[in-house]
Design an enzyme around this catalytic site. Sequence first.
Site, mmCIF file in Angstrom:
data_model
loop_
_atom_site.group_PDB
_atom_site.id
_atom_site.type_symbol
_atom_site.label_atom_id
_atom_site.label_comp_id
_atom_site.label_asym_id
_atom_site.label_seq_id
_atom_site.Cartn_x
_atom_site.Cartn_y
_atom_site.Cartn_z
ATOM 1 C CG HIS A 194 -5.881 -2.582 8.618
ATOM 2 N ND1 HIS A 194 -6.010 -1.255 8.959
ATOM 3 C CD2 HIS A 194 -4.568 -2.864 8.804
ATOM 4 C CE1 HIS A 194 -4.833 -0.778 9.331
ATOM 5 N NE2 HIS A 194 -3.944 -1.733 9.255
ATOM 6 C CG ASN A 233 -9.147 -2.031 11.617
ATOM 7 O OD1 ASN A 233 -8.127 -2.626 11.272
ATOM 8 N ND2 ASN A 233 -9.641 -1.019 10.936
ATOM 9 C CD GLU A 238 -8.796 0.433 7.453
ATOM 10 O OE1 GLU A 238 -8.741 -0.504 8.283
ATOM 11 O OE2 GLU A 238 -8.125 1.476 7.598
ATOM 12 C CG ASP A 264 -0.373 -0.595 2.463
ATOM 13 O OD1 ASP A 264 0.867 -0.545 2.608
ATOM 14 O OD2 ASP A 264 -1.129 -1.102 3.302
HETATM 15 C C1 F6R Z 1 1.373 -1.313 6.079
HETATM 16 C C2 F6R Z 1 0.146 -2.099 6.156
HETATM 17 C C3 F6R Z 1 -0.674 -2.140 7.402
HETATM 18 C C4 F6R Z 1 0.176 -2.356 8.659
HETATM 19 C C5 F6R Z 1 -0.697 -2.375 9.907
HETATM 20 C C6 F6R Z 1 0.129 -2.572 11.174
HETATM 21 O O1 F6R Z 1 1.990 -1.457 4.824
HETATM 22 O O2 F6R Z 1 -0.230 -2.701 5.193
HETATM 23 O O3 F6R Z 1 -1.623 -3.161 7.305
HETATM 24 O O4 F6R Z 1 0.868 -3.565 8.529
HETATM 25 O O5 F6R Z 1 -1.413 -1.192 10.002
HETATM 26 O O6 F6R Z 1 0.980 -1.490 11.351
HETATM 27 P P1 F6R Z 1 2.175 -1.580 12.426
HETATM 28 O O7 F6R Z 1 3.081 -2.655 11.952
HETATM 29 O O8 F6R Z 1 2.842 -0.229 12.342
HETATM 30 O O9 F6R Z 1 1.544 -1.877 13.729
#
Ligand code: F6R
Length: 245
Positions: free
Chosen positions: A141, A139, A146, A67
């Site tokens: 994701h 959540n 989401e 992303d």
């Molecule tokens: C980032 C991504 C998100 C993160 C998730 C956890 O490229 O795809 O799904 O992996 O938000 O973020 P952290 O690792 O910072 O807790």
Amino acid sequence: MIFKGFSNINDLGKYVAEEFKNVINSKDVPVIGLATGSSPESTYANLIELYKNKQVSFKNTITYNLDEYLNLKEKYNYNSYVNFMNETLFNHIDINKKNTHFPCKYTDVVDLERKYDEYDKQILESRGLDILILGIGNNGHIGFNEPGSPLDSKTRIVELDESTRIANSRFFDNEVSNVPTHAVSMGLDTIMKAKKIILVVKGNAKKEVYEKLKQAKEFDINLPCSCLANHIDTTIVYLKDEMQD
Ligand code: F6R
């Protein structure tokens, strides 16, 4: 899904980096999927070590990140995911930056009419992802899929959940309004096509979603990560003390 607990973050990162190394060394042109954020950092640090010790080379590797933010305020350009990847991994290994891909430019404005599914075609033309590392949101994701993201979702513009923007505001002077409202994310369909997936669960705040994922038997649209229950080769790695497991 296989669950594997670790006593410390470096052991976890070492394990995931070894898995990446094995895949990369077994392919002429490895195609790997990458995440940003805190969860993959220890993996990337260990991959850099493996590269320095000449145990792996990224010369022929093609990467696709999950992303990227849209319309990032100029002041926060350093928070773009392309910048994160350059600083955390790409600048320290022998990868050709021309072989690294992101689903959009962080300077793109939000144009809800615009399609970004060329990215899926590109991934397919590269023969699909051989291995993909994922983090997980509080959540549930994965990528920025989401809750509410359908199982057949492709790479597309997504609106970030308020909870995601709050979690990420730690990189934006703790001010939610500075966090972009939209991003482009690989879809769940794209993710599920990866041949091998490793999901890193990192952070005490993930305990609740971790418990839900452990119970998941089939896809629940309100818990995007639950799609992994139907993936053929997914390993969930976590820290034992964080998950009290
Ligand atoms: C980032 C991504 C998100 C993160 C998730 C956890 O490229 O795809 O799904 O992996 O938000 O973020 P952290 O690792 O910072 O807790």
